[in-house]
Design a protein around this motif. Structure first.
Motif, mmCIF file in Angstrom:
data_model
loop_
_atom_site.group_PDB
_atom_site.id
_atom_site.type_symbol
_atom_site.label_atom_id
_atom_site.label_comp_id
_atom_site.label_asym_id
_atom_site.label_seq_id
_atom_site.Cartn_x
_atom_site.Cartn_y
_atom_site.Cartn_z
ATOM 1 N N ASP A 15 0.859 -1.185 0.000
ATOM 2 C CA ASP A 15 0.000 0.000 0.000
ATOM 3 C C ASP A 15 0.899 1.240 0.000
ATOM 4 O O ASP A 15 1.017 1.947 0.991
ATOM 5 C CB ASP A 15 -0.915 -0.019 1.230
ATOM 6 C CG ASP A 15 -1.968 1.083 1.201
ATOM 7 O OD1 ASP A 15 -2.103 1.753 0.163
ATOM 8 O OD2 ASP A 15 -2.643 1.287 2.230
ATOM 9 N N GLY A 16 1.548 1.460 -1.142
ATOM 10 C CA GLY A 16 2.475 2.569 -1.237
ATOM 11 C C GLY A 16 3.870 2.243 -0.754
ATOM 12 O O GLY A 16 4.733 3.122 -0.689
ATOM 13 N N GLY A 17 4.123 0.989 -0.382
ATOM 14 C CA GLY A 17 5.427 0.558 0.121
ATOM 15 C C GLY A 17 5.536 -0.948 -0.008
ATOM 16 O O GLY A 17 4.890 -1.557 -0.864
ATOM 17 N N PRO A 18 6.323 -1.595 0.846
ATOM 18 C CA PRO A 18 6.479 -3.050 0.758
ATOM 19 C C PRO A 18 5.241 -3.794 1.237
ATOM 20 O O PRO A 18 4.427 -3.254 1.998
ATOM 21 C CB PRO A 18 7.669 -3.320 1.678
ATOM 22 C CG PRO A 18 7.615 -2.223 2.686
ATOM 23 C CD PRO A 18 7.137 -1.010 1.934
ATOM 24 N N PRO A 45 5.100 0.649 6.503
ATOM 25 C CA PRO A 45 4.862 1.822 5.651
ATOM 26 C C PRO A 45 3.538 1.733 4.892
ATOM 27 O O PRO A 45 3.312 0.802 4.113
ATOM 28 C CB PRO A 45 6.048 1.790 4.671
ATOM 29 C CG PRO A 45 7.089 0.953 5.329
ATOM 30 C CD PRO A 45 6.313 -0.085 6.106
ATOM 31 N N HIS A 46 2.681 2.705 5.132
ATOM 32 C CA HIS A 46 1.405 2.807 4.433
ATOM 33 C C HIS A 46 0.981 4.278 4.490
ATOM 34 O O HIS A 46 1.442 5.037 5.358
ATOM 35 C CB HIS A 46 0.339 1.897 5.052
ATOM 36 C CG HIS A 46 0.005 2.221 6.474
ATOM 37 N ND1 HIS A 46 0.893 2.066 7.512
ATOM 38 C CD2 HIS A 46 -1.132 2.714 7.037
ATOM 39 C CE1 HIS A 46 0.326 2.436 8.648
ATOM 40 N NE2 HIS A 46 -0.890 2.839 8.384
#
Length: 296
Positions: free
Chosen positions: A20-23, A76-77
């Motif tokens: 979701d925008g990252g890993p 990270p989100h």
């Protein structure tokens, strides 16, 4: 120093998260031991108890000499991007105090609060009033880095219009409320957006907020988490209890009741949309029941 053990129930849940925008959750979990070890070394910390977990983060009680703190590492989100920014902005006023941060890695060092004392431990009317009073201190002018409410809500409203599982009356009403409420002149205040009963912890004899998911917008958007938590206390006829919670919190926060109910209805409609994306009929039914309970 012994490595921090990640709770198995938490890793199983996080491992299923899509990117979701990252890993992905699985990819991120592989980095967490290194993130924790690096922060412990950089800030000269020692673990001081078993870790606590939330949906997207792990929090480890730590010591630095005689000082007791909390080390938080977050997946990270988008909703977590500016947590350190707004905690620094609040500077410990009505929110957990930020001691240090490495935002690029999602790592923060925080004051240690009493995790055993949250607002589930007090009567719900008192809890709603407490959160309303906190909002008067948290809803300050938003930092320029935060996404404005109209931009934040636009993709959610668009997805809602294309989900056939949502009753058409809810789609039409929610999108109509958005047109009425998302005016160019609405206040652009710093919103926590997830201030439910578990996200308010004790600092000695004071209550403070944790775990913000900040955006900029109207304070009326803050109230829905008071309604879709402690649901069992609403009973079989939830309308009276739902209205009572809105009124208590809005009056304590200085939000006009018409605006408070309008924003709560808008967010409740979006909650129905989110529930349909889960594929869980029970969640959809719960969300629709709450949306109906907000009616006059």
């Amino acid at each position: 120093m012994m490595p921090v053990r990640l709770p198995a129930h938490w890793t199983r849940r996080v491992a299923a998260y899509p990117a979701d925008g990252g890993p992905t959750g699985q990819a991120w979990l592989a980095t967490v031991p290194g993130l924790l070890a690096g922060a412990l070394d950089t800030w000269r910390l020692a673990p001081d108890g078993p870790p606590m977990t939330g949906w997207t983060a792990i929090v480890v009680p730590v010591r630095r000499g005689a000082e007791r703190l909390a080390l938080k590492v977050t997946w990270p989100h988008p909703e977590g991007t500016h947590e350190a920014l707004v905690l620094r902005h609040w500077a410990g006023a009505a929110a957990v105090r930020l001691v240090a941060a490495d935002p690029a890695r999602g790592v923060m060092l925080l004051e240690l609060l009493d995790a055993a004392r949250d607002l589930r431990t007090v009567p719900v009317d008192e809890a709603c009033a407490t959160i309303g009073r906190l909002l008067t201190r948290l809803n300050v002018p938003a930092p320029m880095q935060l996404i404005p409410m109209a931009d934040y809500l636009a993709p959610h409203l668009d997805r809602m219009a294309h989900r056939p599982a949502i009753p058409r009356r809810i789609v039409d009403r929610t999108r109509g409320l958005a047109r009425d409420l998302l005016r160019p002149d609405i206040p652009n205040m710093l919103l926590h957006t997830d201030l439910h009963y578990e996200n308010v912890l004790a600092r000695d004899e004071e209550w403070v907020a944790i775990d913000p998911k900040p955006i900029g917008g109207h304070p009326g958007f803050e109230l829905l988490p008071l309604l879709n938590n402690r649901v069992d206390e609403l009973g079989e006829r939830p309308q009276a209890g739902v209205h009572r919670r809105v009124i208590i919190a809005a009056e304590a926060a200085g939000i006009g009741l018409d605006e408070a109910f309008a924003w709560a209805r808008l967010r409740a409609g979006l909650e129905v949309s989110w529930a349909t994306s889960l594929g869980d009929p029970a969640e959809v039914s719960r969300a629709i029941t709450l949306q109906k309970a907000l009616d006059d």
